[in-house]
Design an enzyme around this catalytic site. Sequence first.
Site, PDB file in Angstrom:
ATOM      1  N   GLY A 274       0.829  -1.198   0.000  1.00 43.86           N
ATOM      2  CA  GLY A 274       0.000   0.000   0.000  1.00 43.86           C
ATOM      3  C   GLY A 274       0.860   1.244   0.000  1.00 43.86           C
ATOM      4  N   THR A 299      13.646  -3.858   9.087  1.00 42.85           N
ATOM      5  CA  THR A 299      14.688  -3.978   8.080  1.00 42.85           C
ATOM      6  C   THR A 299      15.466  -2.674   7.932  1.00 42.85           C
ATOM      7  OG1 THR A 299      13.087  -3.426   6.384  1.00 42.85           O
ATOM      8  CG2 THR A 299      13.492  -5.750   6.786  1.00 42.85           C
ATOM      9  N   HIS A 316       7.221   2.133  17.279  1.00 37.14           N
ATOM     10  CA  HIS A 316       6.737   0.834  16.819  1.00 37.14           C
ATOM     11  C   HIS A 316       6.815  -0.196  17.941  1.00 37.14           C
ATOM     12  CE1 HIS A 316       6.481   0.908  12.202  1.00 37.14           C
ATOM     13  NE2 HIS A 316       6.428   2.154  12.631  1.00 37.14           N
ATOM     14  N   ARG A 320       3.619  -2.630  20.159  1.00 38.82           N
ATOM     15  CA  ARG A 320       3.613  -4.080  20.014  1.00 38.82           C
ATOM     16  C   ARG A 320       3.691  -4.761  21.386  1.00 38.82           C
ATOM     17  NH1 ARG A 320       7.429  -2.721  15.858  1.00 38.82           N
ATOM     18  NH2 ARG A 320       9.160  -3.476  17.126  1.00 38.82           N
ATOM     19  N   GLU A 328      16.728  -5.531  14.403  1.00 39.61           N
ATOM     20  CA  GLU A 328      16.981  -4.494  13.407  1.00 39.61           C
ATOM     21  C   GLU A 328      18.102  -4.969  12.487  1.00 39.61           C
ATOM     22  OE1 GLU A 328      17.541  -0.594  15.177  1.00 39.61           O
ATOM     23  OE2 GLU A 328      16.530  -1.311  16.993  1.00 39.61           O
TER      24      GLU A 328
END
Length: 440
Positions: A274, A299, A316, A320, A328
């Site tokens: 998207g 990533t 982030h 979570r 990472e």
Amino acid sequence: MELVMLGTGAADGWPNPFCTCPSCLAALSRETIRGHTAALVDNRILLDCGPEVPRAASRFGRTLAHVEHILLTHSHPDHLGPMALLFRSWASRTEPLQVLGPPDALALCRDWVGPDDPVTFTPLETGQSIMLGTYRVRALEAAHEVPTLLYDITDASGTRIFWATDTGPLPESTVDALADARFDAVFLEETFGYKTDHGTGHHDLSSFAETVLRLRNCDAITDRTDVVAVHLGHHNPVENELSEALRVSGARAVPDGAVLEIGVGQSHRTLVTGGARSGKSTYAEGLLAGYRHVTYIATGDPQDDDPDWIERIASHRARRPSTWTTVETSDVTEIFAAATTPILLDCLGTWLTARLDRHQAWATEDLSAVHADIDRLADAWTACPVPIVAVTNEVGSGVVPDTKSGRLFRDLLGLVNSRIASESESVVLMTAGLPLSLRV
């Protein structure tokens, strides 16, 4: 094992058609309509059959013509619509149908069956096990105000699910009976949300979390178990808040019509694509909300000297579950191969950027090492032994980049997306926060 969720709502559904509370109005505005909880297993077993269920099957493109067994949990009218048996006779079905459940529920069905209809009734009681073709079914005790059975179902491949609606906190005898069950999926009712003074045989969010914990402690639920909340009512918070509340327990909610593929050791690959800020990452995280332990691969190479990067990673992580592990790195293929818990990779665009940087391909224009990395990524993606979700950016719908490097990146990411999509069971396009399934 395939489950089609023909309904995920409580007795009055969600929204309640007469209610104007914020939860109902939000559900109505988003057209998130939940009907009576029921599921279709491999087109052969129907778990509960409330009055809305036959029509729901048609809406979701399924026929009930191949149903061989109906497992009724109890006699409440949102779980038992005996007129379905009359509908079946009008269709002149000649195949045998077995209806099973508590005796009082079966008694309500008998008058809807003609003398020549090939329908038989089999009463079940707590603790009883029975073979339904290739499925082993065990009936367990619920905590409800009328005689109610919960079902432990195992298919020929060993895939095992627990259908647990309607019930309040499980009796100790049921928890003991489920020790070491290691279910592939658990469908546990959660009717009342933040309302705790309901005083009936149901769960609210607090007691739901406690029941999930009890089932984890006895290894009925493991890190690989998909825990799905069902029988959801309008005392629950709006969808986004509900998702966050369930995530604490490693559980999730799914919409009516959801098709769940459940299997021991099953590897399922999903690509979520998207545009910018389309809701890709949030949606991808929701796909794995049912797993307590997930490896989250951010990533791109770590950028300790970039405040924006550090802030983004921190935000982030904050949203979570604390049980998820964040890594990472752009060196992902080894992680795929050695994985024992599900993986979420976010995202392929930053992965590609890191590989271009690593090989200094921007300056040299030698893409041979990058193409080799793409080949290794695609191979590792295909061979990954656990459920895996990757997020990427949709670059094919924008303007042509005005720089050579921009065009290079666009073309390479388009290639990466195509390679990964071709090896994925599911591909989802996100736009304006809404998912569109390109491959299911």
